[in-house]
Design a protein around this motif. Sequence first.
Motif, PDB file in Angstrom:
ATOM      1  N   PRO A  13     133.606  79.557  -6.409  1.00 11.97           N
ATOM      2  CA  PRO A  13     133.749  78.688  -5.727  1.00 11.97           C
ATOM      3  C   PRO A  13     131.847  78.189  -5.585  1.00 11.97           C
ATOM      4  O   PRO A  13     131.064  79.191  -5.802  1.00 11.97           O
ATOM      5  N   SER A  14     131.901  77.319  -4.473  1.00 14.12           N
ATOM      6  CA  SER A  14     130.669  76.969  -4.564  1.00 14.12           C
ATOM      7  C   SER A  14     129.585  78.246  -3.401  1.00 14.12           C
ATOM      8  O   SER A  14     130.015  78.826  -2.310  1.00 14.12           O
ATOM      9  N   ALA A  15     128.143  78.247  -3.956  1.00 13.05           N
ATOM     10  CA  ALA A  15     127.497  79.052  -3.144  1.00 13.05           C
ATOM     11  C   ALA A  15     127.577  80.539  -3.145  1.00 13.05           C
ATOM     12  O   ALA A  15     127.349  81.470  -2.601  1.00 13.05           O
ATOM     13  N   ASP A 178     135.710  74.139  -0.381  1.00 15.07           N
ATOM     14  CA  ASP A 178     136.418  75.501  -1.132  1.00 15.07           C
ATOM     15  C   ASP A 178     138.042  74.814  -1.100  1.00 15.07           C
ATOM     16  O   ASP A 178     138.670  74.237  -2.388  1.00 15.07           O
ATOM     17  N   GLU A 179     138.221  74.171  -0.343  1.00 16.64           N
ATOM     18  CA  GLU A 179     139.709  73.787  -0.008  1.00 16.64           C
ATOM     19  C   GLU A 179     140.126  72.570  -0.855  1.00 16.64           C
ATOM     20  O   GLU A 179     140.715  72.107  -0.992  1.00 16.64           O
ATOM     21  N   ARG A 180     139.245  71.128  -0.766  1.00 18.97           N
ATOM     22  CA  ARG A 180     139.387  69.515  -1.687  1.00 18.97           C
ATOM     23  C   ARG A 180     138.807  70.073  -3.208  1.00 18.97           C
ATOM     24  O   ARG A 180     139.731  69.219  -3.959  1.00 18.97           O
ATOM     25  N   ASP A 181     138.129  71.907  -4.150  1.00 20.88           N
ATOM     26  CA  ASP A 181     138.284  72.270  -4.877  1.00 20.88           C
ATOM     27  C   ASP A 181     139.394  72.418  -5.856  1.00 20.88           C
ATOM     28  O   ASP A 181     139.843  72.501  -6.987  1.00 20.88           O
ATOM     29  N   ARG A 182     140.276  73.137  -4.551  1.00 22.33           N
ATOM     30  CA  ARG A 182     141.177  74.018  -4.845  1.00 22.33           C
ATOM     31  C   ARG A 182     143.257  73.273  -4.956  1.00 22.33           C
ATOM     32  O   ARG A 182     143.391  73.585  -5.401  1.00 22.33           O
ATOM     33  N   GLN A 183     142.974  72.075  -4.164  1.00 28.63           N
ATOM     34  CA  GLN A 183     143.997  71.553  -4.026  1.00 28.63           C
ATOM     35  C   GLN A 183     144.303  70.259  -5.260  1.00 28.63           C
ATOM     36  O   GLN A 183     145.009  69.338  -5.386  1.00 28.63           O
ATOM     37  N   ARG A 184     142.443  69.796  -5.710  1.00 28.35           N
ATOM     38  CA  ARG A 184     143.173  68.887  -6.374  1.00 28.35           C
ATOM     39  C   ARG A 184     143.444  69.333  -7.099  1.00 28.35           C
ATOM     40  O   ARG A 184     143.967  69.438  -8.196  1.00 28.35           O
ATOM     41  N   ALA A 185     144.423  67.607  -8.267  1.00 26.20           N
ATOM     42  CA  ALA A 185     145.475  67.671  -9.538  1.00 26.20           C
ATOM     43  C   ALA A 185     144.855  67.834 -10.541  1.00 26.20           C
ATOM     44  O   ALA A 185     145.859  68.564 -10.989  1.00 26.20           O
ATOM     45  N   VAL A 186     143.135  67.638 -10.481  1.00 26.66           N
ATOM     46  CA  VAL A 186     143.244  68.259 -12.102  1.00 26.66           C
ATOM     47  C   VAL A 186     141.824  69.042 -12.051  1.00 26.66           C
ATOM     48  O   VAL A 186     141.503  69.046 -10.591  1.00 26.66           O
TER      49      VAL A 186
END
Length: 223
Positions: A13-15, A178-186
């Motif tokens: 994840p970031s940072a 984090d949430e956006r990076d984890r939830q995306r479909a691809v």
Amino acid sequence: MNLPVPVIAIDGPSASGKGTVAQIVAERLGFHYLDSGALYRIVALAAKDRGISWQDEAALASMAPQLHIVFEHGEILLDGRMITEAIRTEDISRGASEVAVHPALRQALVDLQRSFRKTPGLVADGRDMGSVIFVDAGTKVFLTASAEVRAERRYKQLMEKGNHANLASILQDLKLRDERDRQRAVAPLQQCEGAKLLDTDHLTIEQAVQAVLDQYNASIEKK
Ligand code: DC
């Protein structure tokens, strides 16, 4: 027999400090280094400059291959302009996370990322280095730390640079991203199969570097 050029894939994840760790590992081994997150940041910045929306998947995907990107001595040039600092702002961090959800854009960046794989080896950091871009990497690491520790590290970095910073809002932004990076479909952010978990909450940078080098050395001995 031609052995494939070795790759150390460091995702997280970031940072989380993966960029710092990846760069030091690359230096110690004399390997090339790919900061794949920088590519998504560059796309976000270039889109903003051109008035292209971060939601416009088709326009982003057709713009990306036309960008002239140079990584040189720790600096990044976009179409001849130095943008090393400009891609690190909170606004562009958010933009990078927004453009990164588009499958067509991710596809448009695949060949560029793979072109960094050159002898004697590559250390690549990002979200999908081990799961998508370098699936055959001999060393895969999922480097992470708790959101609180990551927010504190980012806060200290900003303060040291003399920037105004607010710990609570940094933590909130990190969690959102984090949430956006984890939830995306691809290519979502996840610990992929074969990746070893490296939790750096209680590790110094040097200890994290050593853990990655140990894992790499163990992978060579296995061959
Ligand atoms: O690692 P970073 O914080 O510089 O990454 C910026 C954004 O780009 C982050 O929100 C996730 C995205 N990213 C991605 O989707 N895939 C990668 N391989 C690297 C980064």
